[in-house]
Design a protein around this motif. Structure first.
Motif, PDB file in Angstrom:
ATOM      1  N   TYR A  16       0.836  -1.205   0.000  1.00 22.58           N
ATOM      2  CA  TYR A  16       0.000   0.000   0.000  1.00 22.58           C
ATOM      3  C   TYR A  16       0.871   1.255   0.000  1.00 22.58           C
ATOM      4  CZ  TYR A  16       1.003   0.227   5.021  1.00 22.58           C
ATOM      5  OH  TYR A  16       1.632   0.296   6.237  1.00 22.58           O
ATOM      6  N   ASP A  17       0.224   2.385  -0.283  1.00 21.46           N
ATOM      7  CA  ASP A  17       0.946   3.646  -0.321  1.00 21.46           C
ATOM      8  C   ASP A  17       0.720   4.460   0.939  1.00 21.46           C
ATOM      9  OD1 ASP A  17       2.063   3.287  -2.791  1.00 21.46           O
ATOM     10  OD2 ASP A  17       0.435   4.298  -3.869  1.00 21.46           O
ATOM     11  N   ILE A  18       1.767   5.146   1.348  1.00 24.11           N
ATOM     12  CA  ILE A  18       1.634   6.168   2.396  1.00 24.11           C
ATOM     13  C   ILE A  18       1.833   7.502   1.697  1.00 24.11           C
ATOM     14  CG2 ILE A  18       2.589   7.090   4.529  1.00 24.11           C
ATOM     15  CD1 ILE A  18       3.677   4.337   5.159  1.00 24.11           C
ATOM     16  N   GLU A  19       0.819   8.323   1.717  1.00 26.32           N
ATOM     17  CA  GLU A  19       0.947   9.630   1.075  1.00 26.32           C
ATOM     18  C   GLU A  19       1.086  10.705   2.140  1.00 26.32           C
ATOM     19  OE1 GLU A  19      -1.371  10.180  -2.283  1.00 26.32           O
ATOM     20  OE2 GLU A  19      -0.800  12.286  -2.526  1.00 26.32           O
ATOM     21  N   MET A  20       2.127  11.523   1.994  1.00 28.10           N
ATOM     22  CA  MET A  20       2.356  12.590   2.972  1.00 28.10           C
ATOM     23  C   MET A  20       2.116  13.927   2.307  1.00 28.10           C
ATOM     24  SD  MET A  20       5.825  10.995   4.521  1.00 28.10           S
ATOM     25  CE  MET A  20       6.000   9.612   3.398  1.00 28.10           C
ATOM     26  N   VAL A 145       2.626   2.842  10.166  1.00 21.84           N
ATOM     27  CA  VAL A 145       3.417   1.855   9.420  1.00 21.84           C
ATOM     28  C   VAL A 145       3.592   0.596  10.259  1.00 21.84           C
ATOM     29  CG1 VAL A 145       5.519   1.445   8.088  1.00 21.84           C
ATOM     30  CG2 VAL A 145       4.748   3.778   8.478  1.00 21.84           C
ATOM     31  N   GLU A 222       8.133  17.925   6.648  1.00 24.38           N
ATOM     32  CA  GLU A 222       8.231  16.925   5.578  1.00 24.38           C
ATOM     33  C   GLU A 222       9.413  15.997   5.816  1.00 24.38           C
ATOM     34  OE1 GLU A 222       6.233  19.399   1.874  1.00 24.38           O
ATOM     35  OE2 GLU A 222       8.341  18.798   1.772  1.00 24.38           O
ATOM     36  N   ALA A 225       8.573  13.575   8.609  1.00 20.46           N
ATOM     37  CA  ALA A 225       7.536  12.629   8.185  1.00 20.46           C
ATOM     38  C   ALA A 225       8.157  11.546   7.304  1.00 20.46           C
ATOM     39  CB  ALA A 225       6.415  13.355   7.436  1.00 20.46           C
ATOM     40  N   GLU A 226       8.922  11.986   6.332  1.00 18.89           N
ATOM     41  CA  GLU A 226       9.524  11.033   5.394  1.00 18.89           C
ATOM     42  C   GLU A 226      10.515  10.098   6.063  1.00 18.89           C
ATOM     43  OE1 GLU A 226      11.137  13.037   1.994  1.00 18.89           O
ATOM     44  OE2 GLU A 226       9.118  13.570   1.302  1.00 18.89           O
ATOM     45  N   CYS A 229       8.908   7.436   8.377  1.00 20.95           N
ATOM     46  CA  CYS A 229       8.359   6.332   7.585  1.00 20.95           C
ATOM     47  C   CYS A 229       9.457   5.413   7.102  1.00 20.95           C
ATOM     48  CB  CYS A 229       7.652   6.878   6.342  1.00 20.95           C
ATOM     49  SG  CYS A 229       5.923   7.148   6.611  1.00 20.95           S
ATOM     50  N   LYS A 230      10.465   6.034   6.542  1.00 23.12           N
ATOM     51  CA  LYS A 230      11.535   5.260   5.932  1.00 23.12           C
ATOM     52  C   LYS A 230      12.184   4.334   6.962  1.00 23.12           C
ATOM     53  CE  LYS A 230      15.829   6.078   3.639  1.00 23.12           C
ATOM     54  NZ  LYS A 230      16.094   4.755   4.140  1.00 23.12           N
ATOM     55  N   TYR A 233       9.703   1.670   8.292  1.00 24.73           N
ATOM     56  CA  TYR A 233       9.422   0.748   7.197  1.00 24.73           C
ATOM     57  C   TYR A 233      10.576  -0.225   6.966  1.00 24.73           C
ATOM     58  CZ  TYR A 233       8.805  -0.744   2.363  1.00 24.73           C
ATOM     59  OH  TYR A 233       8.702  -1.486   1.222  1.00 24.73           O
ATOM     60  N   MET A 237       9.733  -4.043   7.397  1.00 21.10           N
ATOM     61  CA  MET A 237       9.794  -4.864   6.188  1.00 21.10           C
ATOM     62  C   MET A 237      10.686  -6.070   6.365  1.00 21.10           C
ATOM     63  SD  MET A 237       7.947  -4.340   3.900  1.00 21.10           S
ATOM     64  CE  MET A 237       7.157  -4.091   5.455  1.00 21.10           C
ATOM     65  N   GLU A 240       8.626  -8.654   9.447  1.00 18.90           N
ATOM     66  CA  GLU A 240       7.211  -8.341   9.557  1.00 18.90           C
ATOM     67  C   GLU A 240       6.535  -9.002  10.741  1.00 18.90           C
ATOM     68  OE1 GLU A 240       3.231  -8.246   6.960  1.00 18.90           O
ATOM     69  OE2 GLU A 240       4.945  -9.277   6.087  1.00 18.90           O
TER      70      GLU A 240
END
Ligand SMILES: NC(=O)c1ccc[n+]([C@@H]2O[C@H](COP(=O)([O-])OP(=O)(O)OC[C@H]3O[C@@H](n4cnc5c(N)ncnc54)[C@H](O)[C@@H]3O)[C@@H](O)[C@H]2O)c1
Ligand SMILES: NC(=O)c1ccc[n+]([C@@H]2O[C@H](COP(=O)([O-])OP(=O)(O)OC[C@H]3O[C@@H](n4cnc5c(N)ncnc54)[C@H](O)[C@@H]3O)[C@@H](O)[C@H]2O)c1
Lengths: 370, 370
Positions: A16-20, A145, A222, A225-226, A229-230, A233, A237, A240
């Motif tokens: 899925y996508d995470i949109e910021m 996430v 920004e 936030a980025e 996530c990174k 994730y 990943m 899991e």
């Protein structure tokens, strides 16, 4: 007599996508119009009493205008609502409104809302899709996430729940502006933890731009936030199902979680984590994995955010030592800590082992000092 | 601003064995000793008040003797216990007894126990493994294959739950001997339904050997245990997420489910299904998909088991017609029925479409006749 083998091997794609971004309401509506959830046109918007007027109502109105069937389900804001009872109440309300298996859930709010709504979606009609619209820094940094969803029970936090992946996550950075200061600071606790465990560069960025973050400058928000996530994730990943590496995300949480409980939730999670991080760097320095100077640099950054870095006087330190044993990393009755290696890395003690057994006497020493 | 793609594609293997036989307690213990569930040595045995002394206690004692840590969790027998409250009570009791994520659940009982325990296992610590030890014919025929787990709520049966696969299923045919006669007959309703939808040979076997089945002759019970599994498995395998084919298992359930509810559960599920099957063959004959003679043959077999094949007088037939609209196959406000084609097959109306829209007037006609 006889054995029958049920073959159930298959490829599952939960990507899925995470949109910021800044205000993503229109993006959400557009995504649903262009088929993000296929033919589903019926949405249960789940939110809390604080987020209702600020974000959930405006978004629901936009969805209604676009021709979707939308109902709002609201519960009183706060961790105390993250229970099986709240879940059951919303389920009953959804059933009453005729929601069956052809609907989807949209969670709008912080981690309490996304944890509860994601769990609810996972068991409603044996699973309907859900979307997270995250309105807190903590939800952006952490809860959005990883696919963990859960509720609390009288005897345990976050123990009843599911691994359940959303179909999309929206991280609305603009929403941070309406957050109470204390909540924003609390979210920074996990953000700095991420920097500490994985990125010296991120740590230095926060040191340099803390004022810009706390005054919601776009570039600074920004960036965090980025990077939040990174980092989360990358870890999630690679692990899991929480077999080893994922324990690094628990950095600072051994003492943090215990203080949170012993404070009877007077401290927010991020505030308790901040103290837990102070304990952890002290321990890491004591064990020689970090210089005293670096340890202090971490504690200072937490203090600059306005977070506590010492154990409050009202905490019973002996009770706290005892409480450490309820930590999920405890194995064979031994305390285990994730340890920081300088700033921006953690110690791998053996292949895929990131937590170190620590004697109670050493843990007590640290707690008495702090 | 920016979009982050979370990649979550993977191969999942949920395969498992269904073992059928006479008294499988020792087999279960041996399987656990030889690593069926890896290193797990702590088991929550979930059962109901009827099954407790008959099977759950003896099995738990064997497990204890083998050195496993075992605790029994019992709830009052009956569908009325299949609720979120019972689930919560057992969760709290497990937490109290110190169960964390390193345990497994063993469900011992009929479909109520396996549905509830399978759901509970799926959300305990975000999922612990579970095993079904099925002690009813209905659980053997139906509840144990397919991975559906759920509880009931005041407004809907089986709507809150999960798809969750057990690690192994034991079908203890010897346990059928202690079943109340009415329960055994009720289980036969689903068994005959399986024969009707997929195997003329099985139907004829039941016709010929019904007395041997009802007096628990080994060869006869084995035959139906195996064929039930095979038929349900074939269907479920081809359509795990209920997209089309799986609707064939709903044969007879359009009217059956409605009667069950309108009777306020005075009728057991199998008893209601038996009447539903009678309605369905009548309808199939009326539509020309079955001869009157074959329709009668089906109804007769149900009657021989001791199951009702006419709507009891205390049922309000108009209320029943209305109730049909709560069926999950209803689409765009239209009733839909699965239709039998001769004995041992169903009609495929279009590729992967097994339910036919039926006018309310025709459904009413059938119901008034029955
Ligand atoms: N699933 C995970 O992996 C994960 C990870 C970390 C934390 N969590 C969970 O997240 C929860 C904490 O998250 P949280 O801090 O976001 O809690 P929260 O959802 O309770 O939000 C904090 C407070 O801010 C309010 N609020 C939310 N958005 C707002 C906005 N934009 N403006 C004004 N007020 C707003 C809320 O009503 C609430 O009072 C905990 O329950 C924790 O267990 C889950
Ligand atoms: N998950 C699925 O796919 C699926 C399929 C069909 C039915 N179900 C569910 O299964 C349930 C019905 O199953 P059930 O008929 O087994 O109900 P059940 O578990 O209530 O068992 C029926 C009765 O028999 C008793 N009993 C069980 N085993 C016994 C034994 N060996 N000797 C004596 N008494 C015994 C029980 O205590 C109960 O009173 C329903 O809740 C239904 O929704 C689920």
């Amino acid at each position: 007599m006889s054995v029958f083998n049920v073959e159930l091997k298959k490829v599952v794609d939960d990507s899925y996508d995470i949109e910021m971004g800044y205000r993503l309401e229109d993006q959400l509506v557009e995504d649903l119009e262009t088929g993000l959830l296929g033919k589903i046109r019926k949405f249960a918007v789940i939110t809390d009493s604080n987020v209702l007027d600020l974000y959930a109502k405006p978004i629901s109105e936009k969805l209604s205008k676009a021709g979707f069937k939308v109902e709002l389900f609201v519960f009183p804001a706060g961790e105390k609502s993250k229970t099986r009872q709240t879940k059951a109440k919303i389920e009953d309300a959804m059933l009453e409104k005729g929601f069956r298996r052809d609907c989807a859930v949209i969670a709008i709010g912080g981690g309490v809302v996304t944890d509860l709504a994601g769990f609810l979606a996972g068991t409603y009609g044996r699973g309907v899709p859900f979307i997270n619209y995250a309105t807190t820094l903590l939800a952006a940094a952490d809860a959005s996430v990883g696919g963990k969803t859960a509720v609390d029970t009288p005897l345990a936090t976050n123990l009843i729940g599911l691994f359940n992946q959303p179909r999309k996550v929206y991280i609305d950075i603009a929403a941070w502006k309406t957050l109470p200061k204390r909540q924003m600071a609390s979210g920074m606790a996990e953000t700095i933890k991420h920097a500490c465990l994985a990125s010296r560069e991120m740590f230095e960025f926060i040191e340099e731009n803390l004022d810009d973050i706390m005054s919601f400058q776009k570039f600074a928000c920004e960036y965090i936030a980025e990077n939040n996530c990174k980092i989360k994730y990358d870890v999630v990943m690679k692990d899991e199902r929480e077999s080893g590496l994922r324990e690094v995300l628990n950095l600072g949480h051994t003492v943090g979680r215990a203080i949170e409980t012993v404070s009877d939730y007077r401290l927010l999670h991020g505030e308790a984590l901040s103290i837990g991080m102070a304990a952890m760097v002290l321990l890491s320095a004591r064990l020689g994995y970090m210089s005293e100077e670096e340890a202090e640099r971490v504690t200072k950054l937490y203090a600059r955010v306005g977070l506590p870095t010492r154990i409050p006087d009202y905490i019973d330190r002996e009770a706290l030592v005892k409480k450490l044993y309820t930590d999920k990393k405890v194995r064979d009755g031994k305390l285990r800590f994730v340890i920081e290696k300088g700033i921006g890395d953690v110690v791998e003690f053996a292949p895929n082992v990131y937590a170190k057994p620590i004697e109670e006497s050493l843990a007590r020493e640290i707690i008495m000092e702090l």
